[in-house]
Scaffold this motif. Structure first.
Motif, PDB file in Angstrom:
ATOM      1  N   VAL A 268     -10.932  -4.296 -12.416  1.00 21.43           N
ATOM      2  CA  VAL A 268     -11.317  -5.561 -11.794  1.00 21.43           C
ATOM      3  C   VAL A 268     -10.076  -6.332 -11.351  1.00 21.43           C
ATOM      4  O   VAL A 268     -10.012  -6.847 -10.229  1.00 21.43           O
ATOM      5  N   LEU A 269      -9.079  -6.407 -12.229  1.00 18.39           N
ATOM      6  CA  LEU A 269      -7.864  -7.154 -11.903  1.00 18.39           C
ATOM      7  C   LEU A 269      -7.108  -6.516 -10.744  1.00 18.39           C
ATOM      8  O   LEU A 269      -6.627  -7.202  -9.836  1.00 18.39           O
ATOM      9  N   ILE A 270      -6.991  -5.180 -10.758  1.00 15.50           N
ATOM     10  CA  ILE A 270      -6.252  -4.482  -9.712  1.00 15.50           C
ATOM     11  C   ILE A 270      -6.954  -4.624  -8.365  1.00 15.50           C
ATOM     12  O   ILE A 270      -6.331  -4.971  -7.352  1.00 15.50           O
ATOM     13  N   GLU A 271      -8.266  -4.389  -8.337  1.00 10.74           N
ATOM     14  CA  GLU A 271      -9.004  -4.495  -7.083  1.00 10.74           C
ATOM     15  C   GLU A 271      -9.028  -5.937  -6.581  1.00 10.74           C
ATOM     16  O   GLU A 271      -8.897  -6.187  -5.379  1.00 10.74           O
ATOM     17  N   GLY A 272      -9.177  -6.874  -7.506  1.00 15.14           N
ATOM     18  CA  GLY A 272      -9.193  -8.284  -7.111  1.00 15.14           C
ATOM     19  C   GLY A 272      -7.875  -8.732  -6.512  1.00 15.14           C
ATOM     20  O   GLY A 272      -7.845  -9.418  -5.480  1.00 15.14           O
ATOM     21  N   SER A 273      -6.760  -8.339  -7.134  1.00 14.78           N
ATOM     22  CA  SER A 273      -5.449  -8.738  -6.614  1.00 14.78           C
ATOM     23  C   SER A 273      -5.185  -8.099  -5.250  1.00 14.78           C
ATOM     24  O   SER A 273      -4.572  -8.717  -4.374  1.00 14.78           O
ATOM     25  N   SER A 274      -5.662  -6.879  -5.048  1.00  7.97           N
ATOM     26  CA  SER A 274      -5.505  -6.214  -3.752  1.00  7.97           C
ATOM     27  C   SER A 274      -6.252  -6.958  -2.662  1.00  7.97           C
ATOM     28  O   SER A 274      -5.745  -7.138  -1.545  1.00  7.97           O
ATOM     29  N   GLU A 275      -7.470  -7.401  -2.988  1.00 11.06           N
ATOM     30  CA  GLU A 275      -8.265  -8.124  -2.000  1.00 11.06           C
ATOM     31  C   GLU A 275      -7.658  -9.487  -1.691  1.00 11.06           C
ATOM     32  O   GLU A 275      -7.750  -9.981  -0.555  1.00 11.06           O
ATOM     33  N   VAL A 276      -7.047 -10.125  -2.682  1.00 12.44           N
ATOM     34  CA  VAL A 276      -6.387 -11.409  -2.446  1.00 12.44           C
ATOM     35  C   VAL A 276      -5.237 -11.241  -1.456  1.00 12.44           C
ATOM     36  O   VAL A 276      -5.068 -12.042  -0.530  1.00 12.44           O
ATOM     37  N   VAL A 277      -4.430 -10.186  -1.632  1.00 11.20           N
ATOM     38  CA  VAL A 277      -3.333  -9.915  -0.702  1.00 11.20           C
ATOM     39  C   VAL A 277      -3.877  -9.692   0.702  1.00 11.20           C
ATOM     40  O   VAL A 277      -3.328 -10.198   1.691  1.00 11.20           O
ATOM     41  N   ASP A 278      -4.969  -8.945   0.803  1.00 12.08           N
ATOM     42  CA  ASP A 278      -5.595  -8.695   2.094  1.00 12.08           C
ATOM     43  C   ASP A 278      -5.992 -10.009   2.755  1.00 12.08           C
ATOM     44  O   ASP A 278      -5.725 -10.245   3.937  1.00 12.08           O
ATOM     45  N   TRP A 279      -6.641 -10.885   2.006  1.00 16.33           N
ATOM     46  CA  TRP A 279      -7.060 -12.183   2.542  1.00 16.33           C
ATOM     47  C   TRP A 279      -5.855 -13.029   2.940  1.00 16.33           C
ATOM     48  O   TRP A 279      -5.842 -13.653   4.012  1.00 16.33           O
ATOM     49  N   GLN A 280      -4.828 -13.068   2.101  1.00 21.02           N
ATOM     50  CA  GLN A 280      -3.641 -13.879   2.394  1.00 21.02           C
ATOM     51  C   GLN A 280      -2.994 -13.480   3.720  1.00 21.02           C
ATOM     52  O   GLN A 280      -2.649 -14.336   4.549  1.00 21.02           O
ATOM     53  N   LEU A 281      -2.827 -12.183   3.926  1.00 21.80           N
ATOM     54  CA  LEU A 281      -2.139 -11.731   5.135  1.00 21.80           C
ATOM     55  C   LEU A 281      -3.012 -11.868   6.374  1.00 21.80           C
ATOM     56  O   LEU A 281      -2.493 -12.090   7.482  1.00 21.80           O
ATOM     57  N   ARG A 282      -4.322 -11.765   6.223  1.00 23.59           N
ATOM     58  CA  ARG A 282      -5.187 -12.056   7.363  1.00 23.59           C
ATOM     59  C   ARG A 282      -5.056 -13.516   7.768  1.00 23.59           C
ATOM     60  O   ARG A 282      -5.067 -13.856   8.958  1.00 23.59           O
ATOM     61  N   GLU A 283      -4.923 -14.391   6.770  1.00 23.44           N
ATOM     62  CA  GLU A 283      -4.774 -15.814   7.050  1.00 23.44           C
ATOM     63  C   GLU A 283      -3.410 -16.116   7.680  1.00 23.44           C
ATOM     64  O   GLU A 283      -3.305 -16.936   8.592  1.00 23.44           O
ATOM     65  N   ILE A 284      -2.368 -15.460   7.205  1.00 24.78           N
ATOM     66  CA  ILE A 284      -1.011 -15.742   7.676  1.00 24.78           C
ATOM     67  C   ILE A 284      -0.743 -15.116   9.044  1.00 24.78           C
ATOM     68  O   ILE A 284      -0.210 -15.773   9.953  1.00 24.78           O
ATOM     69  N   LEU A 285      -1.094 -13.844   9.194  1.00 21.69           N
ATOM     70  CA  LEU A 285      -0.727 -13.097  10.392  1.00 21.69           C
ATOM     71  C   LEU A 285      -1.886 -12.883  11.361  1.00 21.69           C
ATOM     72  O   LEU A 285      -1.658 -12.678  12.561  1.00 21.69           O
ATOM     73  N   GLY A 286      -3.098 -12.910  10.866  1.00 23.69           N
ATOM     74  CA  GLY A 286      -4.237 -12.570  11.711  1.00 23.69           C
ATOM     75  C   GLY A 286      -4.391 -11.059  11.831  1.00 23.69           C
ATOM     76  O   GLY A 286      -3.488 -10.294  11.506  1.00 23.69           O
ATOM     77  N   ARG A 287      -5.544 -10.622  12.337  1.00 25.28           N
ATOM     78  CA  ARG A 287      -5.830  -9.188  12.387  1.00 25.28           C
ATOM     79  C   ARG A 287      -5.010  -8.459  13.445  1.00 25.28           C
ATOM     80  O   ARG A 287      -4.929  -7.237  13.430  1.00 25.28           O
ATOM     81  N   GLY A 288      -4.425  -9.199  14.383  1.00 23.11           N
ATOM     82  CA  GLY A 288      -3.611  -8.545  15.396  1.00 23.11           C
ATOM     83  C   GLY A 288      -2.322  -7.986  14.834  1.00 23.11           C
ATOM     84  O   GLY A 288      -1.926  -6.858  15.146  1.00 23.11           O
ATOM     85  N   LEU A 289      -1.670  -8.749  13.971  1.00 18.82           N
ATOM     86  CA  LEU A 289      -0.386  -8.344  13.400  1.00 18.82           C
ATOM     87  C   LEU A 289      -0.517  -7.719  12.019  1.00 18.82           C
ATOM     88  O   LEU A 289       0.433  -7.132  11.518  1.00 18.82           O
ATOM     89  N   TYR A 290      -1.666  -7.871  11.411  1.00 21.70           N
ATOM     90  CA  TYR A 290      -1.921  -7.258  10.100  1.00 21.70           C
ATOM     91  C   TYR A 290      -3.101  -6.312  10.249  1.00 21.70           C
ATOM     92  O   TYR A 290      -4.232  -6.734  10.481  1.00 21.70           O
ATOM     93  N   ARG A 291      -2.845  -5.002  10.149  1.00 21.93           N
ATOM     94  CA  ARG A 291      -3.882  -3.989  10.352  1.00 21.93           C
ATOM     95  C   ARG A 291      -4.119  -3.268   9.028  1.00 21.93           C
ATOM     96  O   ARG A 291      -3.237  -2.602   8.505  1.00 21.93           O
ATOM     97  N   ARG A 292      -5.314  -3.414   8.503  1.00 22.28           N
ATOM     98  CA  ARG A 292      -5.669  -2.844   7.203  1.00 22.28           C
ATOM     99  C   ARG A 292      -6.635  -1.684   7.384  1.00 22.28           C
ATOM    100  O   ARG A 292      -7.700  -1.832   7.995  1.00 22.28           O
ATOM    101  N   ILE A 293      -6.261  -0.521   6.884  1.00 17.50           N
ATOM    102  CA  ILE A 293      -7.144   0.643   6.872  1.00 17.50           C
ATOM    103  C   ILE A 293      -7.565   0.891   5.429  1.00 17.50           C
ATOM    104  O   ILE A 293      -6.774   1.315   4.595  1.00 17.50           O
ATOM    105  N   GLN A 294      -8.795   0.573   5.154  1.00 18.11           N
ATOM    106  CA  GLN A 294      -9.348   0.733   3.810  1.00 18.11           C
ATOM    107  C   GLN A 294     -10.824   1.071   3.952  1.00 18.11           C
ATOM    108  O   GLN A 294     -11.586   0.320   4.567  1.00 18.11           O
TER     109      GLN A 294
END
Length: 341
Positions: A268-294
């Motif tokens: 739970v902690l590992i998956e949760g922290s991963s999703e937080v990083v994903d959200w943070q970078l989408r907010e900072i960079l947007g989907r154009g500059l941050y491309r997540r393959i998951q």
């Protein structure tokens, strides 16, 4: 070929991924590849990277300015950035798929039944360490072909450890052999012993898996890019190792005690922290500059150490599904990476 969907009765379950628009193509981006942890599921990561290399005709170390990884992602990052005998990249990502196919004899080497128990790690750390020695030799992190970053955690200092080529070149005390960086970022608790340095310049050290600090190292990579290339906007490609559709717990499990939670809380902690990083970078960079393959694990299970033939075949099928699902996204990524390269 090891895998064959028909041999295990698997039928690909394809979804279409909505690719984000391309960022402006006239900029000189600081190109970053970030690789999650996930044990044997790193086979999927290697397949995605190999697809990028195949479409561009270049090594990853030529395409990216920085390659960051945690745990199995750290192992891949180091293997991609390792120099060959004449200074060229040592391996293509397609060759690294074989590392996972042979993981049972090189990485996840089981202890004897008599020695395995609640007081012992599951796998032979010594065998894994010998494999890393043979693979990387005595090459130092400062010799990496491109900037490289891997995460770990020092149990004795109770501190996050970030190994990077940039820091290794600036401070000899921060320079370590590739094999040690790989061993420290993959020392998963209960699976392997900590990676130890006794009597070093910094005193005794005891490193465990980077997932304890950053299973998704993309935010670490972003912070590093701001430090080393402050005048260039980062373009981050982040690759995960898959998520399961199976729920962690049911409504009836709400009254779990410590023994039950101990089995699940780390996930739970590992998956949760991963999703937080994903959200943070989408907010900072947007989907154009941050491309997540998951993607989802439709056929493989989420265990990090299931090296059975059936699970390896299932991982291959999931990987091929991801390549199809993210086809347009990979094309977009390759277009940006190929600029000026």
């Amino acid at each position: 070929m090891l895998w064959d969907a028909k041999s295990v009765g698997l039928r690909p379950n394809l979804r279409e991924h909505d690719s984000a628009p391309l960022p402006p193509l006239e900029e000189d981006y600081f190109r970053v590849l970030s690789l999650d942890g996930g044990g044997i599921r790193g086979l999927i990561t290697a397949r995605i990277i190999s697809e990028i290399e195949e479409r561009t005709g270049k090594f990853s170390s030529e395409l990216f300015d920085l390659i960051a990884g945690t745990s199995t992602g750290g192992l891949l990052a180091l293997a991609i950035a390792a120099p060959g005998s004449t200074g060229e990249p040592a391996a293509r990502a397609a060759n690294l798929i074989r590392v996972f196919e042979q993981a049972e004899k090189n990485i996840f080497v089981r202890r004897g039944a008599a020695s395995f128990g609640i007081m012992h790690e599951r796998y032979h750390s010594e065998s894994f360490e010998r494999y890393l020695h043979s693979y990387f030799g005595e090459t130092m992190l400062s010799q990496a072909i491109c900037d490289t970053l891997v995460t770990s955690y020092d149990l004795l200092a109770r501190d996050v450890v970030i190994w990077s080529r940039f820091d290794a070149r600036g401070n000899a005390m921060g320079d370590v052999p590739f094999w040690l960086a790989a061993r420290s970022t993959t020392a998963a608790p209960t699976y392997f012993d900590p990676a130890r340095i006794d009597g070093g310049l910094d005193g005794d050290r005891s490193f465990i898996d980077g997932v304890m600090a950053a299973n998704n190292p993309a935010m670490c990579a972003y912070a590093h890019s701001v430090k080393v290339a402050p005048d260039r906007r980062p373009f981050i490609v982040s690759i995960g190792t898959g998520v399961s559709d199976h729920p962690t717990r049911r409504k009836s499990d709400l009254n779990w005690g410590a023994a039950h939670w101990a089995k699940e809380i780390l996930h739970v902690l590992i998956e949760g922290s991963s999703e937080v990083v994903d959200w943070q970078l989408r907010e900072i960079l947007g989907r154009g500059l941050y491309r997540r393959i998951q993607g989802h694990l439709d056929y493989a299970n989420e265990a990090i150490d299931d090296t059975s033939v059936r699970n390896l075949e299932a991982l291959h099928v999931d990987a091929e599904n991801w390549v199809r699902i993210y086809d347009r996204e990979i094309d977009c990524i390759c277009e940006v990476l190929s600029l000026g390269r």
